[in-house]
Design an enzyme around this catalytic site. Structure first.
Site, PDB file in Angstrom:
ATOM      1  N   LYS A 175     -38.459 -15.839   6.868  1.00  0.00           N
ATOM      2  CA  LYS A 175     -38.354 -14.732   5.913  1.00  0.00           C
ATOM      3  C   LYS A 175     -38.964 -13.486   6.544  1.00  0.00           C
ATOM      4  O   LYS A 175     -40.040 -13.537   7.135  1.00  0.00           O
ATOM      5  CB  LYS A 175     -39.067 -15.105   4.612  1.00  0.00           C
ATOM      6  CG  LYS A 175     -39.078 -14.019   3.546  1.00  0.00           C
ATOM      7  CD  LYS A 175     -39.777 -14.531   2.281  1.00  0.00           C
ATOM      8  CE  LYS A 175     -40.038 -13.433   1.285  1.00  0.00           C
ATOM      9  NZ  LYS A 175     -40.762 -13.922   0.080  1.00  0.00           N
ATOM     10  N   LYS A 232     -34.109 -15.458   5.226  1.00  0.00           N
ATOM     11  CA  LYS A 232     -34.304 -14.735   3.966  1.00  0.00           C
ATOM     12  C   LYS A 232     -34.745 -13.317   4.276  1.00  0.00           C
ATOM     13  O   LYS A 232     -35.740 -13.105   4.966  1.00  0.00           O
ATOM     14  CB  LYS A 232     -35.336 -15.428   3.079  1.00  0.00           C
ATOM     15  CG  LYS A 232     -35.612 -14.662   1.767  1.00  0.00           C
ATOM     16  CD  LYS A 232     -36.564 -15.414   0.848  1.00  0.00           C
ATOM     17  CE  LYS A 232     -36.937 -14.588  -0.369  1.00  0.00           C
ATOM     18  NZ  LYS A 232     -37.856 -15.312  -1.286  1.00  0.00           N
ATOM     19  N   ASP A 239     -42.826 -20.059  -0.429  1.00  0.00           N
ATOM     20  CA  ASP A 239     -42.754 -18.984   0.570  1.00  0.00           C
ATOM     21  C   ASP A 239     -44.159 -18.737   1.097  1.00  0.00           C
ATOM     22  O   ASP A 239     -45.007 -18.194   0.373  1.00  0.00           O
ATOM     23  CB  ASP A 239     -42.205 -17.693  -0.057  1.00  0.00           C
ATOM     24  CG  ASP A 239     -40.711 -17.745  -0.357  1.00  0.00           C
ATOM     25  OD1 ASP A 239     -40.163 -18.867  -0.441  1.00  0.00           O
ATOM     26  OD2 ASP A 239     -40.112 -16.668  -0.518  1.00  0.00           O
TER      27      ASP A 239
END
Length: 221
Positions: free
Chosen positions: A153, A182, A91
């Site tokens: 995300k 996400k 991430d």
């Protein structure tokens, strides 16, 4: 929505600066027990956690976290190190200042560079939506798609806001068909989790959902 289905979407997360190995180990145990998609933990614990869980649980870690303003070269090195240590998912935080400056080509190249360093592992791109305009969010959906990342995300959970239903719906509507969403930051209830999944989030970055489920077990639900 079934609780097990919700848990299967969760990246069970512990990223506090003061996190100890015993706490990380407990998160891994919970991730295994409750069938989470992964555990998201600090880079310094990746090797220890990967050795601990073996192939039974995905290990996710963060790059350029939480501010995103380290250089591309540093993010690439961090990614390579994480992969060597056993990370399955990355991430990364974008350079948010570049987004504010409209330096889209540089952002595209940075995400591409990190994606290449993932060597086939999943890459989620954190855009810190609370700091962006609607136009910047839409443009980043296009950039993340073009760069070949696997997820966009919403948030680090360390800035001024977390995931919102509006942002998840916006991202789902503007990313390409191969990019998933996400939601992370401020997901505190099962209703929150279910709402985000129904709006199109494939993953949830959260520490609260497993705690809620554990509490329900204690109460006999």
């Amino acid at each position: 929505m079934d609780v097990k289905e919700i848990l299967a979407h969760c990246d069970h997360t512990l990223l506090k600066q003061e996190s100890t190995w015993e706490q990380i180990k407990a998160v891994c145990d919970e991730g295994l027990k409750y069938g989470c998609a992964s555990v998201c933990i600090p880079p310094a614990y990746v090797k220890q956690a990967a050795d601990y869980v073996g192939n039974d649980l995905k290990i996710c870690t963060v790059i350029g976290f939480p501010n995103g303003y380290s250089t591309t070269e540093v993010k690439v090195f961090e990614t390579e190190d994480a992969i060597r240590s056993g990370a399955d998912e990355i991430d990364m935080v974008i350079n948010i200042g570049w987004a504010k400056d409209g330096r889209w080509d540089e952002l595209l190249e940075e995400i591409k560079s990190v994606k290449a360093s993932c060597k086939g592992r999943i890459l989620k791109v954190i855009v810190e939506a609370c700091l962006l305009t609607q136009e910047e969010k839409v443009e980043l959906c296009h950039i993340v798609t073009e760069a070949g990342a696997d997820f966009i995300k919403t948030s680090t959970g360390f800035s001024t806001g977390g995931a919102t239903r509006e942002d998840v719906a916006l991202f789902k509507s503007n990313v390409g068909p191969d990019v998933r969403v996400k939601a992370a930051g401020g997901i505190r209830t099962l209703q929150d989790a279910e709402d985000f999944i129904r709006l199109g989030a494939d993953r949830l970055g959260t520490s609260a959902i497993v705690k809620l489920v554990k509490g329900m077990e204690v109460q006999g639900y």
